[in-house]
Design a protein around this motif. Structure first.
Motif, PDB file in Angstrom:
ATOM      1  N   LYS A   1       0.778  -1.144   0.151  1.00  0.00           N
ATOM      2  CA  LYS A   1       0.048   0.214   0.023  1.00  0.00           C
ATOM      3  C   LYS A   1       0.950   1.169   0.005  1.00  0.00           C
ATOM      4  O   LYS A   1       1.542   1.452   0.839  1.00  0.00           O
ATOM      5  N   VAL A   2       0.757   2.286  -1.000  1.00  0.00           N
ATOM      6  CA  VAL A   2       1.351   3.439  -0.902  1.00  0.00           C
ATOM      7  C   VAL A   2       0.413   4.601  -0.746  1.00  0.00           C
ATOM      8  O   VAL A   2       0.836   5.707  -0.452  1.00  0.00           O
ATOM      9  N   GLU A   3      -0.922   4.590  -0.695  1.00  0.00           N
ATOM     10  CA  GLU A   3      -1.983   5.541  -0.568  1.00  0.00           C
ATOM     11  C   GLU A   3      -3.338   4.781  -0.181  1.00  0.00           C
ATOM     12  O   GLU A   3      -3.593   3.675  -0.896  1.00  0.00           O
ATOM     13  N   SER A   4      -4.028   5.413   0.502  1.00  0.00           N
ATOM     14  CA  SER A   4      -5.579   5.090   0.789  1.00  0.00           C
ATOM     15  C   SER A   4      -6.386   6.125   1.255  1.00  0.00           C
ATOM     16  O   SER A   4      -5.849   7.288   1.694  1.00  0.00           O
ATOM     17  N   GLY A   5      -7.768   6.007   1.460  1.00  0.00           N
ATOM     18  CA  GLY A   5      -8.396   7.012   1.883  1.00  0.00           C
ATOM     19  C   GLY A   5      -9.886   6.785   1.404  1.00  0.00           C
ATOM     20  O   GLY A   5     -10.306   5.924   0.962  1.00  0.00           O
ATOM     21  N   GLU A   6     -10.447   7.954   1.418  1.00  0.00           N
ATOM     22  CA  GLU A   6     -12.014   8.016   0.863  1.00  0.00           C
ATOM     23  C   GLU A   6     -12.168   8.741  -0.241  1.00  0.00           C
ATOM     24  O   GLU A   6     -11.486   9.689  -0.370  1.00  0.00           O
ATOM     25  N   LEU A   7     -13.036   8.271  -1.075  1.00  0.00           N
ATOM     26  CA  LEU A   7     -13.222   8.708  -2.297  1.00  0.00           C
ATOM     27  C   LEU A   7     -13.511  10.247  -2.383  1.00  0.00           C
ATOM     28  O   LEU A   7     -13.092  10.926  -2.932  1.00  0.00           O
ATOM     29  N   GLU A   8     -14.491  10.443  -1.425  1.00  0.00           N
ATOM     30  CA  GLU A   8     -15.168  12.036  -1.180  1.00  0.00           C
ATOM     31  C   GLU A   8     -14.045  12.685  -0.829  1.00  0.00           C
ATOM     32  O   GLU A   8     -14.083  13.957  -1.238  1.00  0.00           O
ATOM     33  N   ALA A   9     -13.183  12.378   0.094  1.00  0.00           N
ATOM     34  CA  ALA A   9     -12.310  13.257   0.704  1.00  0.00           C
ATOM     35  C   ALA A   9     -11.051  13.537  -0.178  1.00  0.00           C
ATOM     36  O   ALA A   9     -10.412  14.633  -0.113  1.00  0.00           O
ATOM     37  N   ASP A  10     -10.603  12.405  -0.995  1.00  0.00           N
ATOM     38  CA  ASP A  10      -9.318  12.720  -1.966  1.00  0.00           C
ATOM     39  C   ASP A  10      -9.770  12.874  -3.287  1.00  0.00           C
ATOM     40  O   ASP A  10      -8.853  13.153  -4.260  1.00  0.00           O
ATOM     41  N   TRP A  11     -10.726  12.992  -3.776  1.00  0.00           N
ATOM     42  CA  TRP A  11     -11.555  13.480  -5.114  1.00  0.00           C
ATOM     43  C   TRP A  11     -12.475  14.645  -5.102  1.00  0.00           C
ATOM     44  O   TRP A  11     -13.271  14.501  -4.066  1.00  0.00           O
TER      45      TRP A  11
END
Length: 405
Positions: free
Chosen positions: A189-199
């Motif tokens: 894993k190099v990145e992760s998160g929530e779709l709404e927060a990161d786009w």
């Protein structure tokens, strides 16, 4: 035991429901039957060739499709049975090997719905997702993750660095039904998160209150000039003064050269522009924060992750220097299957590194041998020139007339 039985049933149902929608290893020349080159007018598209490249771990297993022509656009795609991601994980995975030590070019894939016509695919063809590495000079070495939402392509607002060496690397994008995502490189894993927060897929939840304004009496100055401070009487001094050590040159002619004036130098007593000292502002209220309100244009989307239809995958690229090898393309809803597909990646990378070292050594040895031959050839040429010069300088001896003997 009851719970164990339920777990087994759940695992069985999950395994039965998990699907692989596309898996392409380019294992033989039949790949050309499924993949279609674009014939879109106006661009000269390059061709892919199946190869393991110049260095590899296993020539048969490591063969993929390689860009083969410099300074070309590439447009190659294929379609498959459409599916929806509703209630499922979506995994997009493939390997990239920039064997040519790429200077500027794409290494990503695009995922399409069924509106794609492969023969007409081009840079403006609408797509659902775009994912993978992009390199151009020292400034651009990133992993693109672009999601199409409401017919708008939206780039992730995080900077994900891609690999920029000459070996094979795997890129994996996982989008989950809980509206989260994960980007992996080589299974890590190099990145992760929530779709709404990161786009910026949706309008912001909060906006600045258009009716709110900073009060006129709001003082946001942390410090102010001291009203009791005054400029000292001896403060004002000129910035430059005539050099007191300068003397008029002996050969200076006032009539010819004009009236002599000493050169100017910085004044050591100059203190600059006077300003009163700063003190804490007793009326300071802090930085004014614009109040926010709920954005009337915002509406939550519980299934932001969902793609109603996925039906195709393509390589739509520009490369200055060709040589990139794509392989092991996988689209599935089974995260574990995708992880297992990378089980031999480390062995492949180690094998490539050893093969590359051997290739570099062989090329270096060959270059050294050629240099020696060139040097030897020069010496031979010099010897021949010396022989010729010697022949030219040998005195000519007249032959005796045998009749005179």
């Amino acid at each position: 035991m009851k719970y164990f039985g339920v777990f087994v049933i759940f695992a069985y149902l999950y395994a039965a429901q998990a699907s692989v929608y596309l898996e392409e290893k380019f294992s033989d020349d039949t790949w050309e039957q499924n993949w279609i080159y674009s014939k879109h007018p106006g661009k000269e598209f390059g061709k892919f060739v199946r190869t393991a490249g110049k260095f590899f771990n296993d020539e048969k297993e490591d063969a993929g499709i390689q860009t083969s022509e410099d300074a070309r656009f590439y447009a190659l795609s294929r379609k498959f049975t459409p599916f929806s991601t509703e209630g499922k994980d979506l995994v997009i995975q493939f390997t990239v090997k920039h064997e040519q030590n790429i200077d500027c070019g794409g290494g990503y894939v695009k995922v399409f719905d069924c509106s794609l016509t492969p023969e007409e695919m081009h840079g403006d063809s609408p797509y659902r997702l775009m994912f993978g590495p992009d390199i151009c000079g020292p400034g651009t070495k990133k992993v693109h993750v672009i999601i199409n939402h409401n017919d708008k392509n939206v780039l992730i607002n995080k900077d994900i660095r891609c690999k920029d060496d000459v070996y094979t690397h795997a890129y994996t994008l996982i989008i989950k039904p809980d509206n989260t995502y994960e980007v992996q490189i080589d299974g890590e894993k190099v990145e992760s998160g929530e779709l709404e927060a990161d786009w910026d897929l949706l309008p912001p939840k909060k906006i600045k209150d258009p009716e709110a304004k900073k009060p006129e009496d709001w003082d946001d100055r942390a410090t102010i000039p001291d009203p009791d401070d005054s400029k000292p009487e001896d403060w004002d001094k000129p910035e430059h003064i005539p050099d007191p050590d300068a003397t008029k040159p002996d050969d200076w002619d006032d009539e010819m050269d004009g009236e002599w004036e000493p050169p100017m130098i910085d004044n050591p007593e100059y203190k600059g522009e006077w300003k009163p000292k700063q003190i804490d502002n007793p009326a300071y209220k802090g930085a004014w924060v614009h109040p926010e309100i709920d954005n009337p244009e915002y509406t939550p989307v519980p299934d932001l992750y969902k793609q109603k239809e996925i039906c195709g995958l393509g390589f739509d690229l520009w490369q200055v220097k060709s040589g990139t090898i794509f392989d092991n393309v996988l689209i599935t809803d089974d995260v574990e299957y995708a992880q297992k597909a990378l089980s031999g990646l480390k062995d492949k990378q180690e094998g490539e590194k050893k093969a590359k070292e051997a290739l570099d050594k062989a090329e270096s040895d060959a270059a050294s041998e050629n240099d020696k031959k060139d040097e030897g050839g020069d010496e031979d040429d010099e010897d021949e020139d010396d022989d010729a010069n010697e022949e030219e300088h040998v005195p000519q001896v007249e032959e005796t007339d045998h009749d005179e003997l």
